[in-house]
Design an enzyme around this catalytic site. Structure first.
Site, PDB file in Angstrom:
ATOM      1  N   ASN A 163      -1.287  -7.033  -5.615  1.00  0.00           N
ATOM      2  CA  ASN A 163      -2.630  -7.074  -5.060  1.00  0.00           C
ATOM      3  C   ASN A 163      -2.519  -7.826  -3.730  1.00  0.00           C
ATOM      4  O   ASN A 163      -2.232  -9.021  -3.711  1.00  0.00           O
ATOM      5  CB  ASN A 163      -3.566  -7.804  -6.030  1.00  0.00           C
ATOM      6  CG  ASN A 163      -4.973  -7.904  -5.481  1.00  0.00           C
ATOM      7  OD1 ASN A 163      -5.218  -7.606  -4.295  1.00  0.00           O
ATOM      8  ND2 ASN A 163      -5.903  -8.316  -6.327  1.00  0.00           N
ATOM      9  N   ASP A 182       2.197  -1.644  -4.511  1.00  0.00           N
ATOM     10  CA  ASP A 182       0.831  -1.137  -4.492  1.00  0.00           C
ATOM     11  C   ASP A 182       0.038  -1.855  -5.584  1.00  0.00           C
ATOM     12  O   ASP A 182       0.624  -2.470  -6.472  1.00  0.00           O
ATOM     13  CB  ASP A 182       0.822   0.380  -4.740  1.00  0.00           C
ATOM     14  CG  ASP A 182      -0.455   1.031  -4.216  1.00  0.00           C
ATOM     15  OD1 ASP A 182      -0.456   1.468  -3.055  1.00  0.00           O
ATOM     16  OD2 ASP A 182      -1.453   1.077  -4.955  1.00  0.00           O
ATOM     17  N   ARG A 226      -1.565  -0.393  -7.886  1.00  0.00           N
ATOM     18  CA  ARG A 226      -1.307   0.271  -9.162  1.00  0.00           C
ATOM     19  C   ARG A 226       0.194   0.488  -9.322  1.00  0.00           C
ATOM     20  O   ARG A 226       0.929   0.507  -8.331  1.00  0.00           O
ATOM     21  CB  ARG A 226      -2.071   1.597  -9.256  1.00  0.00           C
ATOM     22  CG  ARG A 226      -1.691   2.571  -8.185  1.00  0.00           C
ATOM     23  CD  ARG A 226      -2.504   3.852  -8.224  1.00  0.00           C
ATOM     24  NE  ARG A 226      -2.120   4.706  -7.098  1.00  0.00           N
ATOM     25  CZ  ARG A 226      -1.095   5.545  -7.091  1.00  0.00           C
ATOM     26  NH1 ARG A 226      -0.323   5.652  -8.163  1.00  0.00           N
ATOM     27  NH2 ARG A 226      -0.808   6.268  -6.025  1.00  0.00           N
ATOM     28  N   ILE A 273      -4.845  11.825   9.820  1.00  0.00           N
ATOM     29  CA  ILE A 273      -3.483  12.247   9.489  1.00  0.00           C
ATOM     30  C   ILE A 273      -3.548  13.344   8.418  1.00  0.00           C
ATOM     31  O   ILE A 273      -4.231  13.187   7.402  1.00  0.00           O
ATOM     32  CB  ILE A 273      -2.647  11.059   8.945  1.00  0.00           C
ATOM     33  CG1 ILE A 273      -2.709   9.859   9.901  1.00  0.00           C
ATOM     34  CG2 ILE A 273      -1.211  11.496   8.683  1.00  0.00           C
ATOM     35  CD1 ILE A 273      -1.992  10.012  11.200  1.00  0.00           C
ATOM     36  N   GLY A 303       0.832  -1.210   0.000  1.00  0.00           N
ATOM     37  CA  GLY A 303       0.000   0.000   0.000  1.00  0.00           C
ATOM     38  C   GLY A 303       0.862   1.255   0.000  1.00  0.00           C
ATOM     39  O   GLY A 303       0.519   2.254   0.628  1.00  0.00           O
ATOM     40  N   TYR A 308     -14.953  -0.554   8.877  1.00  0.00           N
ATOM     41  CA  TYR A 308     -13.515  -0.268   8.985  1.00  0.00           C
ATOM     42  C   TYR A 308     -13.066  -0.444  10.436  1.00  0.00           C
ATOM     43  O   TYR A 308     -12.060  -1.120  10.716  1.00  0.00           O
ATOM     44  CB  TYR A 308     -13.282   1.167   8.508  1.00  0.00           C
ATOM     45  CG  TYR A 308     -11.908   1.744   8.746  1.00  0.00           C
ATOM     46  CD1 TYR A 308     -10.782   1.197   8.155  1.00  0.00           C
ATOM     47  CD2 TYR A 308     -11.762   2.893   9.530  1.00  0.00           C
ATOM     48  CE1 TYR A 308      -9.527   1.771   8.354  1.00  0.00           C
ATOM     49  CE2 TYR A 308     -10.518   3.468   9.722  1.00  0.00           C
ATOM     50  CZ  TYR A 308      -9.401   2.896   9.141  1.00  0.00           C
ATOM     51  OH  TYR A 308      -8.176   3.467   9.339  1.00  0.00           O
ATOM     52  N   GLY A 347      -0.490   4.977  -1.041  1.00  0.00           N
ATOM     53  CA  GLY A 347      -1.526   5.679  -0.278  1.00  0.00           C
ATOM     54  C   GLY A 347      -1.012   6.911   0.449  1.00  0.00           C
ATOM     55  O   GLY A 347       0.162   7.278   0.348  1.00  0.00           O
ATOM     56  N   GLN A 348      -1.920   7.545   1.197  1.00  0.00           N
ATOM     57  CA  GLN A 348      -1.595   8.814   1.859  1.00  0.00           C
ATOM     58  C   GLN A 348      -0.383   8.678   2.773  1.00  0.00           C
ATOM     59  O   GLN A 348       0.540   9.487   2.722  1.00  0.00           O
ATOM     60  CB  GLN A 348      -2.805   9.300   2.674  1.00  0.00           C
ATOM     61  CG  GLN A 348      -2.582  10.677   3.298  1.00  0.00           C
ATOM     62  CD  GLN A 348      -3.460  10.955   4.519  1.00  0.00           C
ATOM     63  OE1 GLN A 348      -4.133  10.055   5.036  1.00  0.00           O
ATOM     64  NE2 GLN A 348      -3.454  12.188   4.968  1.00  0.00           N
TER      65      GLN A 348
END
Ligand code: AKB
Length: 311
Positions: free
Chosen positions: A51, A36, A38, A171, A10, A141, A13-14
């Site tokens: 994935n 990631d 992508r 965050i 990941g 979540y 991501g942010q």
């Protein structure tokens, strides 16, 4: 010269994108493999398309790169998860099990797994939520993070796998955009402010939530991962606090620098999620065990955000 080889799951991501850079600074570009869903494009170090639902692919990468540590940052966040709870549950849990099982089978030294303030909900103390609190979350979540924390705890005690975790508040950073959370407004608002656009907030003006500046979040993560294992008394996930504010207070902080900035409020479905979360959390266990202390308050963060984002 470090022998560590770190895989970030990941990394687009942010938090993942900023953490990748920080880890590369500490360990060297070639020692940190950013993965990631992508294609991450050209970076200072190796990248892989992964994935996280594909356990075999994860296992293959761990062997290929002789990985010693995994940071698992891929997840569906609170607001997106509510649109399709079963899909979110499957992604959050299956990816975690793939990471934990691969780590156990391949003798990974350390795993990092972020949790969230979303674990808190009904019957939690909203004013200063203690480390040990009843966990009845209102979102899928949050449910997945409660389960994940307990699986981390289980793998540590059952298999001796050194899994470490923080309950991140919202965050906020200039480096990257959040994706699908309830605290995303606190990043968006700065982008509107520097474009000299009015901002319509999807939470009401007095909704107080715990937040943390990105620099502090990254430092906390690295400090926890560097802490001696015997110092860590929490093997579910540590409460982590930086600051707490409302949309009205962050707007006022921005207006000190940009007096013309305007905000209005149009709460949507995310209001109910925010209302289920604490306003502030007690992170004294993190402070006592590994010396955690945040450096940024609201105005310091506003200054830093605006100075980086200003056109
Ligand atoms: C979200 O809003 O879902 C996240 C979180 C607090 O975990 N930023």
């Amino acid at each position: 010269m470090t022998t560590e080889r770190i895989l970030i799951v990941g990394a687009g991501g942010q938090i993942g994108s900023v953490l990748t850079d920080a880890l590369r600074q500490n360990y060297g570009n070639d020692h940190v493999i950013a993965s990631d869903m992508r294609d991450l494009g050209a970076q200072a170090g190796p990248t892989e398309v992964l994935n996280a639902l594909d356990g075999n692919a994860l296992d293959h990468l761990v062997q290929k790169w002789k990985i010693t540590q995994i940071y698992h940052l891929a997840a569906i966040l609170s607001a997106t998860g509510e649109k399709d709870p079963m899909w979110a549950w499957n992604i959050n849990m299956s990816s975690l099990f793939n990471v934990l099982e691969t780590a156990r089978n391949r003798n990974i030294r350390k795993v990092y797994y972020p949790s969230s303030i979303a674990v808190f909900g009904e019957s939690a103390d909203r004013d200063l939520t203690p480390q040990t609190e009843v966990l009845i979350p209102a979102t899928v979540y949050g449910i997945s993070k409660v389960a994940g924390e307990n699986w981390a705890h289980y793998y540590f005690h059952r298999y001796g796998l050194d899994v470490r975790s923080l309950r991140y508040p919202g965050i906020i950073g200039y480096q990257s955009m959040p994706g699908g959370g309830t605290t995303d407004y606190a990043v968006d608002i700065y982008h509107y402010a520097v474009r000299k656009e009015a901002y319509t907030c999807f939470l009401s003006e007095n909704t107080r939530l715990p937040m943390l500046y990105m620099d502090d979040a990254i430092r906390a993560t690295l400090e926890l991962m560097d802490a001696p294992a015997e110092k860590l008394t929490v093997r579910t996930s540590y409460n982590l606090a930086g600051m707490s504010f409302t949309p009205a207070e962050i707007a006022a902080s921005i207006q000190k620098v940009l007096p013309g900035f305007q905000i209005s409020y149009a709460p949507d479905f995310r209001q109910a999620i925010a209302d289920s979360w604490p306003g502030a959390i007690d992170d004294s266990a993190a402070r006592a065990d590994w010396g955690w202390a945040p450096r940024y308050d609201l105005d310091a963060m506003t200054h830093d955000m605006l100075s980086h984002l200003h056109p």
